[in-house]
Structure formats: C-alpha cells, structure tokens
Design a protein around this motif. Structure first.
Motif, mmCIF file in Angstrom:
data_model
loop_
_atom_site.group_PDB
_atom_site.id
_atom_site.type_symbol
_atom_site.label_atom_id
_atom_site.label_comp_id
_atom_site.label_asym_id
_atom_site.label_seq_id
_atom_site.Cartn_x
_atom_site.Cartn_y
_atom_site.Cartn_z
ATOM 1 N N SER A 158 -61.005 51.972 -169.582
ATOM 2 C CA SER A 158 -59.737 51.817 -168.875
ATOM 3 C C SER A 158 -59.390 53.085 -168.086
ATOM 4 O O SER A 158 -58.956 53.014 -166.925
ATOM 5 C CB SER A 158 -58.621 51.495 -169.869
ATOM 6 O OG SER A 158 -57.378 51.389 -169.216
ATOM 7 N N GLY A 189 -63.023 51.016 -175.015
ATOM 8 C CA GLY A 189 -62.096 50.351 -174.102
ATOM 9 C C GLY A 189 -61.168 51.329 -173.417
ATOM 10 O O GLY A 189 -60.882 51.204 -172.214
ATOM 11 N N ALA A 190 -60.701 52.332 -174.200
ATOM 12 C CA ALA A 190 -59.823 53.342 -173.608
ATOM 13 C C ALA A 190 -60.566 54.155 -172.549
ATOM 14 O O ALA A 190 -60.031 54.429 -171.467
ATOM 15 C CB ALA A 190 -59.281 54.259 -174.698
ATOM 16 N N ASP A 199 -64.111 48.888 -184.898
ATOM 17 C CA ASP A 199 -62.895 48.653 -184.111
ATOM 18 C C ASP A 199 -62.456 49.929 -183.394
ATOM 19 O O ASP A 199 -62.051 49.891 -182.224
ATOM 20 C CB ASP A 199 -61.776 48.148 -185.019
ATOM 21 C CG ASP A 199 -62.064 46.755 -185.573
ATOM 22 O OD1 ASP A 199 -62.927 46.076 -184.999
ATOM 23 O OD2 ASP A 199 -61.439 46.370 -186.581
ATOM 24 N N ALA A 200 -62.535 51.060 -184.126
ATOM 25 C CA ALA A 200 -62.157 52.329 -183.499
ATOM 26 C C ALA A 200 -63.076 52.656 -182.330
ATOM 27 O O ALA A 200 -62.617 53.116 -181.269
ATOM 28 C CB ALA A 200 -62.190 53.451 -184.539
ATOM 29 N N SER A 201 -64.380 52.401 -182.514
ATOM 30 C CA SER A 201 -65.328 52.663 -181.426
ATOM 31 C C SER A 201 -65.042 51.756 -180.233
ATOM 32 O O SER A 201 -65.102 52.196 -179.075
ATOM 33 C CB SER A 201 -66.764 52.454 -181.919
ATOM 34 O OG SER A 201 -67.077 53.343 -182.983
ATOM 35 N N ALA A 202 -64.727 50.470 -180.555
ATOM 36 C CA ALA A 202 -64.408 49.533 -179.474
ATOM 37 C C ALA A 202 -63.145 49.961 -178.735
ATOM 38 O O ALA A 202 -63.081 49.919 -177.496
ATOM 39 C CB ALA A 202 -64.252 48.124 -180.034
ATOM 40 N N LEU A 203 -62.127 50.384 -179.515
ATOM 41 C CA LEU A 203 -60.893 50.842 -178.876
ATOM 42 C C LEU A 203 -61.147 52.086 -178.029
ATOM 43 O O LEU A 203 -60.623 52.220 -176.916
ATOM 44 C CB LEU A 203 -59.842 51.138 -179.950
ATOM 45 C CG LEU A 203 -59.241 49.917 -180.671
ATOM 46 C CD1 LEU A 203 -58.326 50.363 -181.795
ATOM 47 C CD2 LEU A 203 -58.474 49.042 -179.686
ATOM 48 N N GLN A 204 -61.962 52.996 -178.586
ATOM 49 C CA GLN A 204 -62.276 54.217 -177.846
ATOM 50 C C GLN A 204 -63.049 53.901 -176.571
ATOM 51 O O GLN A 204 -62.762 54.462 -175.501
ATOM 52 C CB GLN A 204 -63.083 55.156 -178.736
ATOM 53 C CG GLN A 204 -63.308 56.535 -178.125
ATOM 54 C CD GLN A 204 -64.034 57.464 -179.086
ATOM 55 O OE1 GLN A 204 -64.483 57.041 -180.149
ATOM 56 N NE2 GLN A 204 -64.161 58.720 -178.720
#
Length: 244
Positions: free
Chosen positions: A109, A105-106, A98-103
């Motif tokens: 973005s 995605g960030a 999840d952290a990798s996905a958020l990173q």
C-alpha cells in the motif's frame, strides 16, 4: 494290717464299669461334639483362607485398575499437553502469517501510494512545464519556418493515412489553424491539401488559438493534427509515463 482282696476286687470292678460307662455314655458324645467343632473350625479356616485369597485377588485387581487409571491419566495429560503445544504452535504460525500478510499489504500500500504520488507529481510537473511552454510560445509567437514545418508535417500525416480514411476526407473536412491565414497562404494551403487528399473536397476554414501554432484537419470521425498543442500533449504524456 489285713488286705481285703474282695473289697479291692469289687472296687476295681466298679472303676472298670465306671470307665466303661463314661466311655460309652459320656466320652463318645463329647468326642463327637469335639470332632464336629473341629470340622466346623476347619471349614471356617478354609472359608477364611478362601476369603483371604479372594481379597488378595480383588486387591490385585484394584491395584491393576489403579495402575491403568494412572497410565491413562498420564497418557491423557501428555496428549493434552501435545495438543496444547500443537495449537499454540499453530496459533503462533497463523499470527506470524497474518502479521507478515499485514506487513506485506502495508508495504504494498505504501509503495502504491508512493508510486501514485510520484505519478501525480510527474503529471503535475509535466502539465506545468507544458503550460509554461505553451504560454511562452503564445507570447513569443512563431516564425514562418516553424509554421511551414508544421504544415508539411500535416501533409505527411495525411499521406500516411490508410486509403479508406484518406478517401473519406474527399467528402469534406474542417481545416483548423491557430491563426487565420492570409489570402495567399490560404490558397497555398488549399492547393497542397487538395493534392494530398485528392478529388475536390469541401474545406471549412476555422481558427483555434488553443493550437498555439500549427494546424489540424477534422471530420466527425477523424482528426489529423500538426500543432504545438498536440506536441505539448504528447510531451506531457511522455513525461508522465517516464515518471512511472
């Protein structure tokens, strides 16, 4: 001293009779009682021995069950630890994912925002540059050479049209120029346009200073342009795309 053998004999007889009576009347019942008691005691000992054996067997069974309980408890504890470790590993892996996905995605973005910002900057810069160029062209005006080149370019564009579209111009069109042409220029333009289109089209003459310099041929369905405004628009689009 005189020995009375009759007396001794009678006493011996009396003792013998007494012994016989005791053995018949007293000793046999007592012997039977003793024997019975011995049998009862032996039976009790046998029962105690059997009970002791059963107790030992029960104790062994209890110990075996206890060992089984200890083994089962150890197995349950080991399984619980293994499950907890697996769950912890899964949770950590999921959290890392999840952290990798958020990173990611960030980062995506941020990259998209940067690309949008660059595109806006390039678009704004291109628009500003074209506006400045257009303003300068309006202020400085143009030469007859430039005007002729733009008109020749318009004729070339009309000649390159598909036959169907070029034939459609014969029904009439609007000829737009940045400034009103003089009578001689208008006659020359009309002759060249009729030659390029063919037939006898009806021409409506209009002016549009927004063209800056140059011309456009328009119908409700078609526009053929050769002017600085169109060139500035193309330059602006090219600069914007180059920034992307």
């Amino acid at each position: 001293m005189t020995v009375d053998w009759w007396t001794i004999g009678l006493q011996v007889i009396n003792v013998s009779v007494l012994i016989w009576l005791l053995s018949r009347v007293f000793w046999r019942p007592i012997s039977a009682v003793i024997s019975r008691r011995q049998q009862e005691i032996a039976a009790r000992f046998a029962q105690v021995a059997d009970g002791q054996k059963q107790l030992e067997a029960d104790r062994a069974a209890v110990q075996k069950a206890r060992d089984g309980f200890d083994e089962e408890r150890a197995h349950i504890i080991a399984q619980a630890r293994q499950d907890a470790e697996s769950e912890r590993t899964a949770i950590l892996a999921k959290a890392q994912q999840d952290a990798s996905a958020l990173q990611a995605g960030a980062r995506q973005s941020i990259a998209q925002e940067e690309a949008d910002s660059r595109a806006r900057w390039h678009g704004d810069a291109a628009a500003l540059a074209c506006d400045i160029a257009g303003q300068l062209l309006k202020e400085t005006g143009s030469s007859d050479v430039a005007r002729k080149a733009l008109f020749d370019k318009l004729l070339t564009a009309i000649s390159a049209l598909p036959d169907r579209e070029r034939t459609g111009l014969r029904d009439g069109f609007a000829f737009v120029s940045a400034s009103a042409p003089g009578p001689d220029d208008q006659g020359a333009y009309e002759t060249a346009l009729v030659s390029a289109v063919g037939g006898h089209p009806s021409i409506t003459w209009t002016t549009d200073p927004a063209l800056v310099e140059g011309f456009a041929v328009k119908t409700p369905y078609l526009t053929v342009a050769s002017n600085w405004q169109a060139d500035l628009v193309r330059i602006r689009e090219a600069l914007s795309h180059a920034g992307n």
